[in-house]
Design a protein around this motif. Structure first.
Motif, mmCIF file in Angstrom:
data_model
loop_
_atom_site.group_PDB
_atom_site.id
_atom_site.type_symbol
_atom_site.label_atom_id
_atom_site.label_comp_id
_atom_site.label_asym_id
_atom_site.label_seq_id
_atom_site.Cartn_x
_atom_site.Cartn_y
_atom_site.Cartn_z
ATOM 1 N N TRP A 35 -21.566 40.596 -30.169
ATOM 2 C CA TRP A 35 -21.423 41.571 -31.254
ATOM 3 C C TRP A 35 -21.911 40.961 -32.579
ATOM 4 O O TRP A 35 -22.721 41.537 -33.293
ATOM 5 C CB TRP A 35 -19.948 42.006 -31.295
ATOM 6 N N HIS A 36 -21.431 39.762 -32.865
ATOM 7 C CA HIS A 36 -21.853 39.092 -34.096
ATOM 8 C C HIS A 36 -23.348 38.791 -34.060
ATOM 9 O O HIS A 36 -24.051 38.965 -35.040
ATOM 10 C CB HIS A 36 -21.079 37.782 -34.274
ATOM 11 N N PHE A 37 -23.788 38.331 -32.910
ATOM 12 C CA PHE A 37 -25.181 37.922 -32.769
ATOM 13 C C PHE A 37 -26.125 39.097 -33.025
ATOM 14 O O PHE A 37 -27.055 39.009 -33.802
ATOM 15 C CB PHE A 37 -25.377 37.357 -31.358
ATOM 16 N N PHE A 38 -25.857 40.213 -32.356
ATOM 17 C CA PHE A 38 -26.761 41.350 -32.505
ATOM 18 C C PHE A 38 -26.709 41.949 -33.901
ATOM 19 O O PHE A 38 -27.717 42.387 -34.431
ATOM 20 C CB PHE A 38 -26.510 42.400 -31.416
ATOM 21 N N LYS A 39 -25.532 41.913 -34.483
ATOM 22 C CA LYS A 39 -25.439 42.418 -35.858
ATOM 23 C C LYS A 39 -26.337 41.582 -36.770
ATOM 24 O O LYS A 39 -26.927 42.070 -37.712
ATOM 25 C CB LYS A 39 -23.984 42.309 -36.348
ATOM 26 N N THR A 40 -26.419 40.300 -36.450
ATOM 27 C CA THR A 40 -27.197 39.398 -37.299
ATOM 28 C C THR A 40 -28.691 39.515 -37.049
ATOM 29 O O THR A 40 -29.476 39.477 -37.983
ATOM 30 C CB THR A 40 -26.781 37.923 -37.011
ATOM 31 N N ILE A 41 -29.084 39.639 -35.773
ATOM 32 C CA ILE A 41 -30.532 39.566 -35.510
ATOM 33 C C ILE A 41 -31.252 40.915 -35.517
ATOM 34 O O ILE A 41 -32.449 40.955 -35.703
ATOM 35 C CB ILE A 41 -30.849 38.820 -34.189
ATOM 36 N N LEU A 42 -30.509 41.995 -35.301
ATOM 37 C CA LEU A 42 -31.198 43.297 -35.278
ATOM 38 C C LEU A 42 -31.484 43.772 -36.708
ATOM 39 O O LEU A 42 -30.748 43.414 -37.631
ATOM 40 C CB LEU A 42 -30.347 44.328 -34.532
ATOM 41 N N PRO A 43 -32.535 44.560 -36.874
ATOM 42 C CA PRO A 43 -32.828 45.061 -38.224
ATOM 43 C C PRO A 43 -31.629 45.831 -38.762
ATOM 44 O O PRO A 43 -30.905 46.479 -37.993
ATOM 45 C CB PRO A 43 -34.008 46.009 -37.991
ATOM 46 N N SER A 44 -31.433 45.760 -40.072
ATOM 47 C CA SER A 44 -30.218 46.373 -40.642
ATOM 48 C C SER A 44 -30.204 47.883 -40.429
ATOM 49 O O SER A 44 -29.158 48.521 -40.471
ATOM 50 C CB SER A 44 -30.101 46.033 -42.121
ATOM 51 N N SER A 45 -31.390 48.457 -40.145
ATOM 52 C CA SER A 45 -31.417 49.900 -39.926
ATOM 53 C C SER A 45 -30.845 50.285 -38.549
ATOM 54 O O SER A 45 -30.531 51.441 -38.310
ATOM 55 C CB SER A 45 -32.852 50.404 -40.041
ATOM 56 N N LYS A 71 -35.679 58.209 -40.190
ATOM 57 C CA LYS A 71 -36.996 57.797 -39.707
ATOM 58 C C LYS A 71 -37.043 56.274 -39.542
ATOM 59 O O LYS A 71 -37.540 55.738 -38.558
ATOM 60 C CB LYS A 71 -38.078 58.256 -40.685
ATOM 61 N N GLU A 72 -36.475 55.613 -40.549
ATOM 62 C CA GLU A 72 -36.473 54.136 -40.500
ATOM 63 C C GLU A 72 -35.723 53.638 -39.253
ATOM 64 O O GLU A 72 -36.166 52.742 -38.548
ATOM 65 C CB GLU A 72 -35.789 53.627 -41.762
ATOM 66 N N LYS A 73 -34.590 54.299 -38.984
ATOM 67 C CA LYS A 73 -33.782 53.908 -37.829
ATOM 68 C C LYS A 73 -34.558 54.161 -36.538
ATOM 69 O O LYS A 73 -34.558 53.351 -35.618
ATOM 70 C CB LYS A 73 -32.461 54.683 -37.831
ATOM 71 N N GLU A 74 -35.226 55.316 -36.511
ATOM 72 C CA GLU A 74 -36.004 55.676 -35.319
ATOM 73 C C GLU A 74 -37.097 54.642 -35.054
ATOM 74 O O GLU A 74 -37.271 54.162 -33.932
ATOM 75 C CB GLU A 74 -36.656 57.028 -35.563
ATOM 76 N N GLU A 75 -37.793 54.273 -36.131
ATOM 77 C CA GLU A 75 -38.872 53.280 -35.977
ATOM 78 C C GLU A 75 -38.327 51.946 -35.505
ATOM 79 O O GLU A 75 -38.903 51.277 -34.650
ATOM 80 C CB GLU A 75 -39.617 53.102 -37.305
ATOM 81 N N ALA A 76 -37.177 51.580 -36.064
ATOM 82 C CA ALA A 76 -36.568 50.291 -35.675
ATOM 83 C C ALA A 76 -36.197 50.328 -34.201
ATOM 84 O O ALA A 76 -36.394 49.357 -33.465
ATOM 85 C CB ALA A 76 -35.344 50.020 -36.535
ATOM 86 N N LEU A 77 -35.674 51.478 -33.757
ATOM 87 C CA LEU A 77 -35.273 51.592 -32.348
ATOM 88 C C LEU A 77 -36.486 51.528 -31.429
ATOM 89 O O LEU A 77 -36.459 50.903 -30.372
ATOM 90 C CB LEU A 77 -34.491 52.881 -32.112
ATOM 91 N N ILE A 78 -37.586 52.187 -31.855
ATOM 92 C CA ILE A 78 -38.804 52.138 -31.042
ATOM 93 C C ILE A 78 -39.282 50.702 -30.926
ATOM 94 O O ILE A 78 -39.627 50.225 -29.848
ATOM 95 C CB ILE A 78 -39.900 53.046 -31.660
ATOM 96 N N SER A 79 -39.221 49.979 -32.041
ATOM 97 C CA SER A 79 -39.703 48.604 -31.955
ATOM 98 C C SER A 79 -38.778 47.776 -31.046
ATOM 99 O O SER A 79 -39.233 46.892 -30.331
ATOM 100 C CB SER A 79 -39.859 48.025 -33.354
ATOM 101 N N GLU A 80 -37.475 48.090 -31.028
ATOM 102 C CA GLU A 80 -36.572 47.389 -30.097
ATOM 103 C C GLU A 80 -36.933 47.734 -28.654
ATOM 104 O O GLU A 80 -36.905 46.891 -27.768
ATOM 105 C CB GLU A 80 -35.108 47.780 -30.370
ATOM 106 N N GLU A 81 -37.294 49.014 -28.427
ATOM 107 C CA GLU A 81 -37.680 49.431 -27.070
ATOM 108 C C GLU A 81 -38.945 48.717 -26.620
ATOM 109 O O GLU A 81 -39.077 48.306 -25.473
ATOM 110 C CB GLU A 81 -37.908 50.933 -27.035
#
Ligand code: A3P
Length: 296
Positions: free
Chosen positions: A141-151, A1-11
């Motif tokens: 790759w490094h950048f997105f790993k750093t800025i995206l939510p860990s979920s 669920k946490e991952k889903e919410e994080a993805l929605i917020s990215e969308e």
């Protein structure tokens, strides 16, 4: 669920970016002396912005670079334009940009055909910087790993597949690069096409080219007086990374400035690519750029 919410917020963020791009196309009014720095993310945009800023404003600050605003404060010039647009207010209304001292410097990752009409039609200048896709991908790759939510998790291999198929912010890398490349050949006085690797290899030569293009060439006195060297030093990776504003500041919503400075080197990709990844990306590059006169 946490991952889903994080993805929605990215969308949601992505949809805001699309709205912002459309709003920018319609409403942005370029001035004849604006400078637009265009690139794909992770191509050396921050570096070029700093070099352009220091070059066009040098008469006020160099050689007393201690007082240079790059050292002291955050500035509009390092904020990508579309970020203004997104958070500028309700209905994506363009914020008031009239207070920005001229020449105004804006950054954008928007593909050439989608730029605001007034950028195309005015006398403003565009500088595009590109970087070889191997290093650009690893930097991403490094950048997105750093800025995206860990979920939001994805593997290097997954991200690589997306990159190779062209699923990417601001379009497939080949079309973004070739769009500006072709346009720069048609209108060399309007668009200067630069490469990260060349800027690294011969910063002095490239900086003179930039100053010439921006109609503020260095005089002989400036050259012999060390002005070019001062600007290069001021904008060097080491110096910029150490600035307080780049250790603790946040020029763009969601991105802390410190994440814009990682290694600043050429060739780091060899530490990450497997032989099959190397083969695959080489093939994509050959296929997409083979028919053009562009090479990395
Ligand atoms: P790496 O991740 O390979 O280190 P952008 O500004 O377009 O987001 O690009 C970021 C890349 O440029 C990062 O690459 C970053 O370290 C590098 N970079 C930032 N400032 C630099 C500078 N002054 N000189 C050289 N490279 C720089």
């Amino acid at each position: 669920k946490e991952k889903e919410e994080a993805l929605i917020s990215e969308e949601e963020k992505l949809s805001l970016k699309v709205q912002a791009t459309i709003s920018f196309q319609k409403h942005f009014q370029a001035k004849h002396n604006d400078i637009v720095i265009a690139s794909l993310p992770k191509s050396g945009t921050t570096w070029l912005k700093a070099l352009a800023f220091a070059t066009v404003k040098r008469h006020r600050f160099i050689p007393s670079s201690q007082n240079h605003p790059l050292l002291n404060s955050n500035s509009h010039t390092i904020v990508p334009y579309f970020e203004f647009n997104i958070y500028g207010g309700e209905d994506n209304v363009i914020p008031d940009l009239s207070t920005i001292p001229e020449p105004r410097i804006f950054g954008t990752h928007i593909p050439f055909p989608s730029l605001s009409h007034s950028i195309h039609n005015s006398n403003c200048k565009i500088m595009y910087i590109c970087r070889n896709p191997f290093d650009a991908f690893i930097s991403h790759w490094h950048f997105f790993k750093t800025i995206l939510p860990s979920s939001v998790t994805f593997s290097l291999e997954e991200a690589f597949e997306w990159y190779c198929e062209g699923t990417h912010f601001f379009g497939p890398f080949w079309s973004n690069i070739l769009g500006y490349w072709e346009a720069s050949k048609d209108t060399p006085n309007k668009i200067l096409f630069l490469k990260y690797e060349e800027l690294k290899a011969n910063t002095n030569f490239e900086l003179k080219k930039i100053a010439q293009f921006l109609d503020c060439p260095f005089s002989e006195e400036e050259e012999s007086g060390g002005v070019i060297d001062s600007i290069i030093e001021l904008c060097s990776f080491k110096k910029m990374k150490e600035l307080e504003i780049n250790k603790s500041g946040k020029a763009v919503q969601f991105v802390e400035n410190k994440h814009l400075f990682r290694k600043g080197e050429i060739g780091d990709w060899v530490n990450y690519f497997s032989p099959s990844m190397t083969e695959k990306l080489s093939k994509v590059i050959e296929e997409k750029f083979g028919g053009s006169d562009f090479s990395f």
